[in-house]
Write a protein that holds these residues in place. Structure first.
Motif, short mmCIF file in Angstrom:
data_model
loop_
_atom_site.label_atom_id
_atom_site.label_comp_id
_atom_site.label_asym_id
_atom_site.label_seq_id
_atom_site.Cartn_x
_atom_site.Cartn_y
_atom_site.Cartn_z
N ALA A 189 26.53 37.18 42.06
CA ALA A 189 26.34 36.62 40.69
C ALA A 189 26.42 34.98 41.00
O ALA A 189 25.55 34.21 40.40
CB ALA A 189 27.57 37.04 39.98
N GLY A 190 27.64 34.82 41.65
CA GLY A 190 27.44 33.27 42.06
C GLY A 190 26.37 32.64 42.73
O GLY A 190 25.74 31.66 42.45
N ARG A 191 25.81 33.19 43.50
CA ARG A 191 24.39 32.90 44.26
C ARG A 191 23.46 32.94 43.12
O ARG A 191 22.39 32.02 43.24
CB ARG A 191 24.11 33.80 45.20
N GLY A 194 32.95 53.90 42.25
CA GLY A 194 32.39 53.01 43.46
C GLY A 194 33.58 52.44 44.22
O GLY A 194 34.81 52.21 43.79
N SER A 195 33.17 51.84 45.33
CA SER A 195 34.23 51.12 46.27
C SER A 195 34.76 50.00 45.57
O SER A 195 34.09 48.99 44.84
CB SER A 195 33.37 50.76 47.49
N THR A 196 36.05 49.49 45.74
CA THR A 196 36.38 48.36 45.46
C THR A 196 35.86 47.05 46.23
O THR A 196 36.00 46.12 45.49
CB THR A 196 38.12 48.19 45.64
N ASN A 197 35.24 47.26 47.04
CA ASN A 197 34.47 46.14 47.94
C ASN A 197 33.19 45.65 46.75
O ASN A 197 32.85 44.40 46.95
CB ASN A 197 33.89 46.51 49.14
N ALA A 198 32.98 46.57 45.91
CA ALA A 198 31.81 45.98 45.34
C ALA A 198 32.25 44.77 44.24
O ALA A 198 31.18 44.18 43.99
CB ALA A 198 31.40 47.30 43.95
N ILE A 199 33.53 44.62 43.95
CA ILE A 199 33.97 43.60 43.24
C ILE A 199 33.77 42.33 43.82
O ILE A 199 33.11 41.41 43.32
CB ILE A 199 35.34 43.66 42.85
N ILE A 200 33.82 42.26 45.16
CA ILE A 200 33.68 41.03 46.05
C ILE A 200 32.42 40.62 45.88
O ILE A 200 32.00 39.47 45.96
CB ILE A 200 34.39 41.27 47.40
N HIS A 201 31.49 41.73 46.43
CA HIS A 201 30.15 41.64 46.54
C HIS A 201 29.33 41.15 45.40
O HIS A 201 28.56 40.37 45.37
CB HIS A 201 29.40 42.82 47.12
N LEU A 202 29.57 41.73 44.04
CA LEU A 202 29.16 41.40 42.82
C LEU A 202 29.49 39.88 42.44
O LEU A 202 28.60 39.28 41.90
CB LEU A 202 29.52 42.52 41.72
#
Length: 177
Positions: A96-98, A84-92
């Motif tokens: 998770a924080g939310r 998957g896209s490396t952007n997934a890290i930021i979004h996950l």
């Protein structure tokens, strides 16, 4: 030739990655993540999702009942397996924080050490998302790596991830290794 039809990106870019992650987290119905826009299963899934969300209200099933540390680890595992896209890290990390869960970057490294990339999908592979869907899609891919997943995680279907993916079958081993 890469965009065969309307819909989101036909590669494993951010959009395709995040739909796979949403399904793995348990936030979509099984099989929803990679249906091509013009496939007849797409409007059928939309109708089924509409019915299910009404049922969830009556059941008092909420995202906080579904989003757990284990479901986030499943999502990271799926991200590694699909390439998957490396952007997934930021979004996950943000999601998770939310959800009140602290997701450390070290967890991505830990999971990447054991999760094989088995989706042969562009940009790192040969095939397109449409091919991935017709090869069995995310359920088939996750069914290939059940030993790496927390199968007991609850999903919006009201069933566990394990139940949702047990019927997943790889139809093309060139696309899903």
């Amino acid at each position: 030739g890469i965009a065969r039809s309307p819909g989101h990106c036909m590669t494993m870019g951010t959009a395709s990655t995040m739909t796979a992650i949403a399904e793995t987290l348990g936030l979509t119905l099984p099989g929803a993540s990679s249906i091509p826009a013009v496939d007849a299963n797409h409007p059928r899934m939309a109708t089924t999702c509409g019915r299910r969300v009404v049922e969830m209200v009556w059941e008092d099933l909420k995202p906080r009942d579904i989003l757990t540390e284990a479901s986030f680890e499943n999502a990271i595992t799926a991200d590694m397996a699909i390439g998957g896209s490396t952007n997934a890290i930021i979004h996950l990390v943000a999601l998770a924080g939310r959800a009140g869960i602290r997701l450390e970057l070290s967890k991505f490294d830990e999971v990447s050490q054991r999760a094989p990339m088995i989706a042969n999908v562009r940009p790192s592979g040969k095939y397109l998302m449409e091919d991935f869907y017709y090869a069995g899609g995310l359920r088939a891919l996750l069914n290939q790596i059940t030993e790496l997943l927390h199968l007991y995680c609850l999903t919006v279907s009201g069933e566990t991830l394990g139940t949702n993916i047990q019927s997943g079958r790889v139809c093309n081993p060139d696309v899903i290794r």
